[in-house]
Write an enzyme that holds these catalytic residues in place. Structure first.
Site, mmCIF file in Angstrom:
data_model
loop_
_atom_site.group_PDB
_atom_site.id
_atom_site.type_symbol
_atom_site.label_atom_id
_atom_site.label_comp_id
_atom_site.label_asym_id
_atom_site.label_seq_id
_atom_site.Cartn_x
_atom_site.Cartn_y
_atom_site.Cartn_z
ATOM 1 N N LYS A 175 0.841 -1.207 0.000
ATOM 2 C CA LYS A 175 0.000 0.000 0.000
ATOM 3 C C LYS A 175 0.877 1.259 0.000
ATOM 4 O O LYS A 175 2.092 1.173 0.214
ATOM 5 C CB LYS A 175 -0.911 -0.046 1.226
ATOM 6 C CG LYS A 175 -1.869 -1.250 1.212
ATOM 7 C CD LYS A 175 -2.752 -1.252 2.445
ATOM 8 C CE LYS A 175 -3.733 -2.419 2.405
ATOM 9 N NZ LYS A 175 -4.645 -2.402 3.567
ATOM 10 N N TYR A 231 -12.473 -3.211 -3.148
ATOM 11 C CA TYR A 231 -13.002 -3.144 -1.779
ATOM 12 C C TYR A 231 -14.524 -3.253 -1.739
ATOM 13 O O TYR A 231 -15.153 -2.724 -0.833
ATOM 14 C CB TYR A 231 -12.538 -1.845 -1.106
ATOM 15 C CG TYR A 231 -11.065 -1.852 -0.755
ATOM 16 C CD1 TYR A 231 -10.523 -2.834 0.076
ATOM 17 C CD2 TYR A 231 -10.205 -0.877 -1.251
ATOM 18 C CE1 TYR A 231 -9.166 -2.844 0.399
ATOM 19 C CE2 TYR A 231 -8.850 -0.883 -0.934
ATOM 20 C CZ TYR A 231 -8.344 -1.873 -0.111
ATOM 21 O OH TYR A 231 -7.002 -1.876 0.209
ATOM 22 N N ASN A 272 -1.850 -0.089 7.080
ATOM 23 C CA ASN A 272 -1.279 -1.361 7.554
ATOM 24 C C ASN A 272 -0.404 -2.027 6.492
ATOM 25 O O ASN A 272 -0.275 -3.237 6.441
ATOM 26 C CB ASN A 272 -2.381 -2.286 8.077
ATOM 27 C CG ASN A 272 -3.433 -2.582 7.025
ATOM 28 O OD1 ASN A 272 -3.320 -2.150 5.874
ATOM 29 N ND2 ASN A 272 -4.442 -3.333 7.386
ATOM 30 N N HIS A 312 -1.762 -5.539 1.544
ATOM 31 C CA HIS A 312 -3.000 -6.304 1.383
ATOM 32 C C HIS A 312 -2.643 -7.681 0.842
ATOM 33 O O HIS A 312 -1.767 -7.800 -0.015
ATOM 34 C CB HIS A 312 -3.934 -5.610 0.381
ATOM 35 C CG HIS A 312 -5.104 -6.468 0.012
ATOM 36 N ND1 HIS A 312 -6.308 -6.401 0.676
ATOM 37 C CD2 HIS A 312 -5.233 -7.452 -0.910
ATOM 38 C CE1 HIS A 312 -7.134 -7.309 0.158
ATOM 39 N NE2 HIS A 312 -6.495 -7.965 -0.808
ATOM 40 N N GLU A 338 -9.242 -10.326 -7.512
ATOM 41 C CA GLU A 338 -8.269 -9.247 -7.309
ATOM 42 C C GLU A 338 -7.156 -9.272 -8.368
ATOM 43 O O GLU A 338 -6.762 -8.220 -8.871
ATOM 44 C CB GLU A 338 -7.668 -9.349 -5.898
ATOM 45 C CG GLU A 338 -8.689 -9.009 -4.815
ATOM 46 C CD GLU A 338 -8.238 -9.381 -3.409
ATOM 47 O OE1 GLU A 338 -8.999 -9.119 -2.462
ATOM 48 O OE2 GLU A 338 -7.133 -9.936 -3.246
HETATM 49 P P1 CMP Z 1 -7.085 -4.986 4.166
HETATM 50 O O1 CMP Z 1 -7.440 -6.086 5.116
HETATM 51 O O2 CMP Z 1 -5.975 -5.151 3.235
HETATM 52 O O3 CMP Z 1 -8.392 -4.626 3.327
HETATM 53 C C1 CMP Z 1 -9.399 -3.802 3.856
HETATM 54 C C2 CMP Z 1 -8.725 -2.584 4.397
HETATM 55 O O4 CMP Z 1 -9.583 -1.639 4.971
HETATM 56 C C3 CMP Z 1 -7.809 -2.990 5.550
HETATM 57 O O5 CMP Z 1 -6.725 -3.710 5.045
HETATM 58 C C4 CMP Z 1 -7.487 -1.637 6.149
HETATM 59 O O6 CMP Z 1 -6.486 -0.952 5.394
HETATM 60 C C5 CMP Z 1 -8.826 -0.932 5.956
HETATM 61 N N1 CMP Z 1 -9.637 -0.946 7.170
HETATM 62 C C6 CMP Z 1 -10.154 -2.008 7.793
HETATM 63 N N2 CMP Z 1 -10.873 -1.608 8.875
HETATM 64 C C7 CMP Z 1 -10.782 -0.256 8.901
HETATM 65 C C8 CMP Z 1 -11.306 0.735 9.749
HETATM 66 N N3 CMP Z 1 -12.078 0.418 10.798
HETATM 67 N N4 CMP Z 1 -11.016 2.004 9.484
HETATM 68 C C9 CMP Z 1 -10.260 2.328 8.420
HETATM 69 N N5 CMP Z 1 -9.743 1.428 7.554
HETATM 70 C C10 CMP Z 1 -9.986 0.147 7.805
#
Ligand code: CMP
Length: 158
Positions: free
Chosen positions: A12, A52, A115, A118, A129
């Site tokens: 990311k 998403y 984070n 992905h 994807e």
């Molecule tokens: P990922 O699991 O790769 O895919 C969905 C993404 O949404 C996740 O990583 C985070 O980057 C984002 N995400 C998930 N929960 C939240 C949240 N509560 N607030 C903001 N972003 C979120």
């Protein structure tokens, strides 16, 4: 019978900006996964809406898309026996500050949204994807001599 899978991985914007591409690729290589697709790109709003789709009704949907579109990302496809679950373990759970030490998020991130990475959650998501960001001819089929050192013969047979 071996279940050879492909998983879609995105480094990311925060992962790219923090200079963690090499670290992430290195971890996957050292594990024994095989890289079959790689590109740096800007994801479009349309690609992100599809990517998403399961979060489309969540409060963070638009914010997540803007963050993902704000800067370039690195998209990859990794292959291996049970690659999807294996990669999810290397990546760690969503909330960086609670992710397991030793995982990528556990070692390098604190946030829920920023984070770093992905990874596909299941076979259906992986197929969907991969198609969002790669064309068929961007996925490279090749044999790697390393496979003989990483798997026993019976584990590599499709
Ligand atoms: P990922 O699991 O790769 O895919 C969905 C993404 O949404 C996740 O990583 C985070 O980057 C984002 N995400 C998930 N929960 C939240 C949240 N509560 N607030 C903001 N972003 C979120």
């Amino acid at each position: 019978m071996a279940d050879i899978q492909r998983s879609a991985v995105l480094v990311k914007p925060d992962g790219l900006q923090r200079g963690l591409i090499g670290e992430i690729i290195g971890r996957f290589e050292r594990k024994g996964l095989k890289l079959v697709g790689l590109k740096m790109m800007h994801m479009t709003d349309a690609q992100l809406s599809e990517w998403y789709v399961e979060h489309k009704d969540r409060s963070f949907f638009n914010d997540l898309k803007s963050y993902m579109a704000s800067m370039p990302i690195v998209a990859m496809v990794w292959e291996g026996v049970d690659a999807i679950a294996t990669i999810r373990k290397l990546v760690g759970t969503t909330l960086g500050r609670e992710a397991e030490a030793g995982s990528i998020r556990g070692d390098f991130s604190m946030s829920q949204q920023l984070n770093l990475i992905h990874a596909s959650a299941n076979v259906g998501d992986a197929e969907r994807e991969v198609k969002i960001v790669f064309t068929q001819d961007e996925l490279i089929e090749y044999s790697s001599v390393m496979e003989e050192l990483i798997y026993a013969d019976f584990e590599r047979k499709k």
